[in-house]
Design a protein around this motif. Structure first.
Motif: not given
Length: 79
Positions: A5-14, A18-24, A33-40, A53-56
């Protein structure tokens, strides 16, 4: 194969979490994109789908892809 489990969450993060974490994260500074993927702890493809999804979604701030493929949030007064 299990991941730690990473700082932001796990593989099973809802997705909603995850969308809220991306916005934050994008509020803090632009990220690739690579940084976000690594962090999450998800794939780059998952991040690409989440960004779409966020754009839409009219409830989220407008996202803009900058040169060098970094993402940032645009405020209401930003063109």
């Amino acid at each position: 194969m299990a991941r730690e489990e990473g700082e932001m969450g796990s593989e099973n993060m809802k997705k909603s979490t995850r969308l809220l974490a991306i916005v934050r994260l994008l509020n803090e500074r632009p990220h690739t994109t690579r940084e976000l993927a690594s962090l999450l702890n998800v794939s780059e493809r998952t991040i690409q789908q989440d960004l779409q999804d966020l754009r839409d979604d009219p409830l989220y701030l407008q996202l803009k892809q900058e040169v060098r493929y970094q993402w940032r949030l645009l405020g209401e007064n930003t063109e």
